[in-house]
Design a protein around this motif. Structure first.
Motif, short mmCIF file in Angstrom:
data_model
loop_
_atom_site.label_atom_id
_atom_site.label_comp_id
_atom_site.label_asym_id
_atom_site.label_seq_id
_atom_site.Cartn_x
_atom_site.Cartn_y
_atom_site.Cartn_z
N SER A 166 -5.13 -16.62 -34.99
CA SER A 166 -4.65 -17.99 -35.01
C SER A 166 -3.14 -18.28 -35.66
N LYS A 167 -2.89 -17.04 -36.35
CA LYS A 167 -1.38 -16.93 -36.94
C LYS A 167 -0.74 -15.49 -36.76
N VAL A 168 0.39 -15.54 -36.91
CA VAL A 168 1.22 -14.22 -36.60
C VAL A 168 0.82 -13.33 -37.77
N GLN A 169 0.60 -13.76 -39.02
CA GLN A 169 0.11 -12.79 -40.20
C GLN A 169 -1.07 -11.74 -39.57
N GLU A 170 -1.99 -12.12 -38.88
CA GLU A 170 -3.04 -11.62 -38.22
C GLU A 170 -2.84 -10.31 -37.45
N LEU A 171 -1.24 -10.30 -37.02
CA LEU A 171 -0.84 -9.27 -36.25
C LEU A 171 -0.42 -8.19 -36.62
N SER A 172 -0.10 -6.99 -36.03
CA SER A 172 0.33 -5.95 -36.70
C SER A 172 2.13 -6.21 -37.16
N LEU A 173 2.25 -6.76 -38.22
CA LEU A 173 3.60 -7.21 -38.67
C LEU A 173 4.46 -6.02 -38.85
N ARG A 174 5.58 -5.70 -38.62
CA ARG A 174 6.34 -4.42 -39.17
C ARG A 174 7.59 -5.03 -39.64
N SER A 175 8.23 -4.13 -40.60
CA SER A 175 9.31 -4.42 -41.34
C SER A 175 10.63 -4.08 -40.50
#
Length: 432
Positions: free
Chosen positions: A279-288
């Motif tokens: 439902s949100k981007v935070q649930e995806l594999s967020l990389r620095s």
């Protein structure tokens, strides 16, 4: 002494003089890089040549002593031995005229001088210039013997010359440092000789451009960046990916200047294929995200990618605002564009032999390459052709504004708000 004997003596002097002339040019012209390659391959003669080049004053002194001594001796012997024969010839032709002796002396002088110039100077030096390294290795051993034989005279004259040069603050040793301009010259010579193919020549030139071009010249501009926000829902994310199929997407908190990181399309695709809802981007594999200043050169950017093992970076200006993004592929494309896309078909479109349509964001180096222009005015003040127009016009351009550079007319044909979107470049015929 018979006429033949006189000629043999002169011939021997010519051969000796030719040897020293050849040695002088070959030892001076032999390239250090090629000699080092030969040394590494195990040729001891290359080592001797390199050692002799470190102290060029020694062999130059020997050469000058020998050449001057032989020239003086050849002149004396030539005049004394050949003048009587010329005198006999002229007396038999013209009788006993008073000017015969003078003509005989001049004839012997011209004959001997011509022989020495042709056979002892010009021809040996031309042959030595053809393959200086090979000739230098051939003559280095006898030259070292001569240096030892003439050591007292070498010490005297070399010392005096060094003393005079030092007193005049002039260098006594040559500088073997190789500059980028010299490498460019060698590469251009190789291309003209057919040793390097056009593609190889262009690629080598692009390697040097990495040092002079900054990251804004290869980045994706701020207004063309497609990014995700923390507030985007699944539908919005799916829509952006479908409309703009990039491999990576910048993730921001509401606006582009608040960078959070980035996500890869393959991670999103994996979730979609496995029916994992998000439902949100935070649930995806967020990389620095790697963040770099816009002052970096492309060469420095390549080092950053290598050191961090990243291939994606966000570019900030001095006010910490996002001005663009750059990938490893963007940097590598700079190396390859002259080889694969001669005119950057997406940004530079050739309409006919004398006109081009150019995107305003095109790097000025690419424009120069496409139009075969050596340099643009005030080239240190801008990165793109749009920046060039603004710098030259000293204002925000509008349609029909133009700038002349030699025979080329750069005219603004399309404006997107205040940004130059497209230019028309026309090569005008020279007026008689």
């Amino acid at each position: 002494m018979a006429f033949f004997d006189h000629l043999m003596v002169i011939l021997i002097l010519v051969i000796i003089s030719g040897f020293f002339s050849t040695s002088e040019i070959a030892l001076a012209a032999a390239r250090k890089v090629k000699l080092q390659i030969l040394e590494e391959s195990g040729d001891p003669r290359a080592t001797k040549v390199l050692a002799l080049q470190q102290e060029p004053g020694h062999f130059f002194t020997v050469v000058q002593i020998a050449l001057n001594a032989i020239a003086i001796l050849g002149g004396i012997l030539g005049e004394q031995s050949l003048t009587p024969y010329f005198a006999q010839l002229f007396h038999s032709l013209f009788g006993s005229a008073s000017w015969i002796d003078t003509l005989s002396f001049l004839s012997s002088f011209i004959f001997v001088t011509s022989i020495f110039i042709l056979l002892a100077d010009l021809m040996p030096k031309k042959l030595a210039m053809v393959a200086p390294e090979r000739v230098a290795m051939f003559v280095v051993t006898p030259m070292l013997v001569c240096v030892k034989l003439f050591k007292p005279l070498v010490w005297l004259f070399n010392g005096l010359s060094n003393l005079i040069l030092t007193s005049l603050n002039l260098p006594t040793e040559r500088d073997d440092q190789i500059t980028s301009d010299e490498i460019h010259a060698v590469v251009n010579a190789g291309a003209e000789a057919g040793i390097l193919q056009t593609r190889e020549h262009d690629m080598i030139g692009n390697v040097f451009e990495l040092e002079s071009r900054t990251v804004p010249s290869a980045m994706s501009q701020r207004d063309s960046i497609v990014f995700l926000t923390l507030q985007d829902n699944e539908a919005s994310i799916r829509h952006k990916i479908a409309e703009h199929p990039h491999t990576k997407f910048l993730v921001c908190d509401g606006q582009i200047d608040k960078v959070v990181g980035y996500v890869e399309s393959k991670d999103i695709l994996k979730r979609i294929l496995t029916n994992q809802a998000f439902s949100k981007v935070q649930e995806l594999s967020l990389r620095s995200a790697l963040v770099v200043p816009d002052s970096l050169t492309l060469s420095e950017m390549l080092e950053q990618f290598k050191a961090t093992r990243e291939d994606f970076a966000v570019i900030l200006n001095e006010y910490a605002l996002v001005v663009g993004i750059i990938t490893l592929n963007d940097v590598l494309s700079t190396l390859m564009d002259g080889m694969v896309h001669p005119y950057l078909e997406d940004q530079i479109v050739r309409r006919d032999d004398n006109s081009w349509l150019i995107d305003g964001a095109t790097a000025i180096e690419d424009v120069c390459r496409a139009l075969d222009i050596d340099a643009m005015p005030e080239s240190g003040n801008y990165e793109t052709v749009a920046g060039f127009m603004m710098t030259m016009l000293r204002k925000i351009p509008k349609r029909t504004d133009f700038v002349m550079v030699g025979d080329y007319k750069f005219e603004v044909v399309d404006i997107d708000q205040f940004r130059i979107d497209q230019l028309l470049v026309v090569k005008l015929a020279k007026s008689d």
